[in-house]
Scaffold this motif. Structure first.
Motif, PDB file in Angstrom:
ATOM      1  N   LYS A  45     -20.582 -64.146  27.792  1.00 53.33           N
ATOM      2  CA  LYS A  45     -20.949 -63.601  29.108  1.00 53.33           C
ATOM      3  C   LYS A  45     -22.231 -62.781  29.005  1.00 53.33           C
ATOM      4  N   GLU A  46     -22.306 -61.927  27.990  1.00 53.89           N
ATOM      5  CA  GLU A  46     -23.478 -61.079  27.812  1.00 53.89           C
ATOM      6  C   GLU A  46     -24.713 -61.921  27.488  1.00 53.89           C
ATOM      7  N   TYR A  47     -24.536 -62.949  26.657  1.00 53.14           N
ATOM      8  CA  TYR A  47     -25.666 -63.803  26.300  1.00 53.14           C
ATOM      9  C   TYR A  47     -26.209 -64.540  27.526  1.00 53.14           C
ATOM     10  N   LEU A  48     -25.313 -65.054  28.374  1.00 52.96           N
ATOM     11  CA  LEU A  48     -25.751 -65.787  29.556  1.00 52.96           C
ATOM     12  C   LEU A  48     -26.524 -64.876  30.511  1.00 52.96           C
ATOM     13  N   ARG A  49     -26.036 -63.646  30.694  1.00 48.00           N
ATOM     14  CA  ARG A  49     -26.768 -62.688  31.522  1.00 48.00           C
ATOM     15  C   ARG A  49     -28.140 -62.427  30.923  1.00 48.00           C
ATOM     16  N   PHE A  50     -28.152 -62.285  29.600  1.00 46.29           N
ATOM     17  CA  PHE A  50     -29.394 -61.992  28.881  1.00 46.29           C
ATOM     18  C   PHE A  50     -30.357 -63.167  28.982  1.00 46.29           C
ATOM     19  N   MET A  51     -29.829 -64.380  28.765  1.00 46.07           N
ATOM     20  CA  MET A  51     -30.681 -65.570  28.792  1.00 46.07           C
ATOM     21  C   MET A  51     -31.318 -65.763  30.164  1.00 46.07           C
ATOM     22  N   SER A  52     -30.597 -65.416  31.225  1.00 45.82           N
ATOM     23  CA  SER A  52     -31.160 -65.605  32.566  1.00 45.82           C
ATOM     24  C   SER A  52     -32.394 -64.733  32.783  1.00 45.82           C
ATOM     25  N   THR A  59     -37.849 -68.188  30.141  1.00 43.37           N
ATOM     26  CA  THR A  59     -39.086 -68.818  29.679  1.00 43.37           C
ATOM     27  C   THR A  59     -39.213 -68.815  28.162  1.00 43.37           C
ATOM     28  N   TYR A  60     -38.346 -68.045  27.476  1.00 42.43           N
ATOM     29  CA  TYR A  60     -38.376 -68.015  26.020  1.00 42.43           C
ATOM     30  C   TYR A  60     -37.468 -69.098  25.453  1.00 42.43           C
ATOM     31  N   SER A  61     -37.767 -69.533  24.224  1.00 40.64           N
ATOM     32  CA  SER A  61     -36.917 -70.531  23.577  1.00 40.64           C
ATOM     33  C   SER A  61     -35.554 -69.919  23.300  1.00 40.64           C
ATOM     34  N   ILE A  62     -34.558 -70.772  23.081  1.00 43.13           N
ATOM     35  CA  ILE A  62     -33.222 -70.266  22.776  1.00 43.13           C
ATOM     36  C   ILE A  62     -33.239 -69.416  21.510  1.00 43.13           C
ATOM     37  N   SER A  63     -34.055 -69.812  20.524  1.00 44.41           N
ATOM     38  CA  SER A  63     -34.137 -69.053  19.272  1.00 44.41           C
ATOM     39  C   SER A  63     -34.637 -67.642  19.531  1.00 44.41           C
ATOM     40  N   ASN A  64     -35.715 -67.520  20.311  1.00 48.18           N
ATOM     41  CA  ASN A  64     -36.285 -66.196  20.572  1.00 48.18           C
ATOM     42  C   ASN A  64     -35.404 -65.363  21.496  1.00 48.18           C
ATOM     43  N   THR A  65     -34.697 -66.014  22.420  1.00 46.89           N
ATOM     44  CA  THR A  65     -33.767 -65.276  23.279  1.00 46.89           C
ATOM     45  C   THR A  65     -32.685 -64.609  22.441  1.00 46.89           C
ATOM     46  N   LEU A  66     -32.132 -65.361  21.489  1.00 46.68           N
ATOM     47  CA  LEU A  66     -31.089 -64.822  20.606  1.00 46.68           C
ATOM     48  C   LEU A  66     -31.640 -63.699  19.732  1.00 46.68           C
ATOM     49  N   LEU A  67     -32.859 -63.860  19.269  1.00 52.52           N
ATOM     50  CA  LEU A  67     -33.470 -62.838  18.414  1.00 52.52           C
ATOM     51  C   LEU A  67     -33.734 -61.548  19.191  1.00 52.52           C
ATOM     52  N   ILE A  68     -34.216 -61.682  20.423  1.00 51.06           N
ATOM     53  CA  ILE A  68     -34.478 -60.503  21.257  1.00 51.06           C
ATOM     54  C   ILE A  68     -33.172 -59.757  21.523  1.00 51.06           C
ATOM     55  N   GLN A  69     -32.138 -60.517  21.877  1.00 52.73           N
ATOM     56  CA  GLN A  69     -30.843 -59.895  22.188  1.00 52.73           C
ATOM     57  C   GLN A  69     -30.271 -59.177  20.966  1.00 52.73           C
ATOM     58  N   HIS A  70     -30.414 -59.789  19.804  1.00 54.32           N
ATOM     59  CA  HIS A  70     -29.868 -59.206  18.568  1.00 54.32           C
ATOM     60  C   HIS A  70     -30.562 -57.892  18.208  1.00 54.32           C
ATOM     61  N   GLN A  71     -31.868 -57.828  18.432  1.00 55.81           N
ATOM     62  CA  GLN A  71     -32.641 -56.656  18.002  1.00 55.81           C
ATOM     63  C   GLN A  71     -32.730 -55.553  19.051  1.00 55.81           C
ATOM     64  N   PHE A  72     -32.609 -55.945  20.352  1.00 54.01           N
ATOM     65  CA  PHE A  72     -32.816 -54.945  21.398  1.00 54.01           C
ATOM     66  C   PHE A  72     -31.859 -55.227  22.558  1.00 54.01           C
ATOM     67  N   MET A  73     -30.603 -54.875  22.358  1.00 55.64           N
ATOM     68  CA  MET A  73     -29.605 -55.070  23.400  1.00 55.64           C
ATOM     69  C   MET A  73     -30.020 -54.312  24.661  1.00 55.64           C
ATOM     70  N   GLY A  74     -29.910 -54.981  25.806  1.00 58.05           N
ATOM     71  CA  GLY A  74     -30.271 -54.335  27.064  1.00 58.05           C
ATOM     72  C   GLY A  74     -31.705 -54.555  27.481  1.00 58.05           C
ATOM     73  N   ILE A 118     -40.108 -56.064  18.562  1.00 52.49           N
ATOM     74  CA  ILE A 118     -38.995 -57.014  18.471  1.00 52.49           C
ATOM     75  C   ILE A 118     -39.545 -58.296  17.864  1.00 52.49           C
ATOM     76  N   GLY A 119     -39.069 -58.646  16.681  1.00 53.94           N
ATOM     77  CA  GLY A 119     -39.600 -59.819  15.985  1.00 53.94           C
ATOM     78  C   GLY A 119     -39.157 -61.133  16.601  1.00 53.94           C
ATOM     79  N   ILE A 120     -40.105 -62.030  16.852  1.00 51.76           N
ATOM     80  CA  ILE A 120     -39.801 -63.361  17.378  1.00 51.76           C
ATOM     81  C   ILE A 120     -40.613 -64.408  16.609  1.00 51.76           C
ATOM     82  N   LEU A 121     -40.284 -65.670  16.847  1.00 46.36           N
ATOM     83  CA  LEU A 121     -41.030 -66.770  16.228  1.00 46.36           C
ATOM     84  C   LEU A 121     -42.181 -67.166  17.155  1.00 46.36           C
TER      85      LEU A 121
END
Length: 351
Positions: free
Chosen positions: A36-43, A47-62, A86-89
């Motif tokens: 649920k949290e990931y889907l809210r975050f992804m929305s 425009t970011y790739s799935i990889s970078n979305t996951l990385l952003i969420q992991h490093q900076f919740m909220g 926030i590190g991304i690819l």
């Protein structure tokens, strides 16, 4: 002065990033709350790739809106002192290479005049290799800068602030635009009974149908769900649980982007479809979700913006003053300030 990293150090960094991403895929698909949290975050970061979305969420919740240091600076805002990026690819174009006459690999940009002639006539050939590589880059959330939530439209002009949905009709127009874009028709329901089902997608005719008992909100959510099936599953060999997993995630994500929370309905729905089912290649499933969400949101946004521009243009049109019939004359008051009626007007008013 910053230390220049060698190839081994860079590779180690990239490996750590990829491992973090894979761990997050497992986490978000195991726990309903994490999903649920990931889907809210992804929305927020479609425009970011799935990889970078996951990385952003992991490093900076909220995180709510991210950009690079340079992008913030271009808009007149600055990252606060001491903030950690926030590190991304970050993709970059690899240099074209060729093998010189002595067997050495060289960059095409560093070829001598003689080698350039040999490359042009085909004696030397450009080596076949990947054209895109990745390196580690950094972005910052708006909360790490001197910008505020009110500055969001200036920094991200196409972004909607949370809850900024004026009416469902406008959203429905955008969804209909996406439906037209992918060639899907909305079938009438007079000859088909859905019972308790909210909607359906017919692969053979590339049509969707909605239950006439649906509320307006239910229609919005169901349309998105069925259009996800139409986009992802017309010729798909995925299992039914995998298809429902993708379609419902698209519906939750797109709805969330436009300020509509459907998770109370969607998570039990997902649970019923996926309990006991083995979802293969979770990253590929999420990649399909991410691409569909991106395409759908972009189309809805574009349609919305065009409609708003038309409304603004209409509001700014000059209003023409009404004119009196030619037989009328404007009455001139008497000195006693009593109203008088011209003879022409008086004739008109007589029975």
């Amino acid at each position: 002065m910053a230390k220049i990293k060698d190839k081994e150090e860079r590779q180690k960094e990239l490996s750590e990033i990829v491992n973090t991403m894979n761990d997050r895929i497992e986490e978000v698909t195991q726990s309903p709350e994490d999903l649920k949290e990931y889907l809210r975050f992804m929305s927020n970061f479609y425009t970011y790739s799935i990889s970078n979305t996951l990385l952003i969420q992991h490093q900076f919740m909220g995180a709510s809106a991210v950009a690079s240091f340079t992008d913030f600076k271009k808009k007149g805002f600055f990252v606060n002192k001491g903030e950690k990026g926030i590190g991304i690819l970050v993709p970059f174009e690899l240099p074209k290479m060729f093998r010189a006459l002595n067997g050495e690999k060289k960059k095409v940009s560093e070829a001598t005049p003689e080698e350039k002639k040999l490359l042009k006539n085909g004696t030397l050939e450009v080596l076949k290799q990947r054209s895109i590589g990745f390196k580690k880059g950094y972005v910052f959330d708006i909360s790490q800068t001197n910008a505020t939530a009110e500055d969001l439209p200036k920094i991200f002009p196409n972004r909607w602030l949370e809850g900024d949905v004026k009416d469902y009709d406008l959203l429905d127009q955008g969804i209909n635009a996406f439906m037209e874009k992918i060639g899907v028709q909305l079938r009438g329901n007079e000859n088909y009974s859905l019972g308790v089902a909210k909607g359906a997608y017919f692969r053979g005719t590339h049509e969707i149908i909605l239950n006439p008992r649906n509320s307006q909100l239910q229609n919005i959510k169901t349309k998105i769900h069925e259009l996800a099936h139409a986009t992802l599953h017309r010729d798909s060999k995925l299992s039914q649980p995998e298809k429902e997993f993708q379609a419902e995630l698209v519906a939750v994500s797109v709805a969330s982007y436009f300020g509509i929370d459907t998770t109370e309905y969607s998570l039990p729905y997902l649970h019923e479809w996926t309990k006991g089912a083995k979802l293969e290649n979770k990253k590929d499933l999420l990649q399909g979700v991410h691409k569909t969400v991106k395409d759908m949101v972009s189309t809805i946004e574009e349609t919305r913006n065009k409609q708003l521009e038309r409304e603004v243009s209409k509001e700014n049109e000059p209003v023409l003053e009404p004119t009196l019939p030619l037989s009328f004359t404007i009455p001139i008051p008497h000195k006693a300030n009593k109203p008088s009626i011209s003879k022409e007007l008086e004739k008109t008013l007589l029975p």
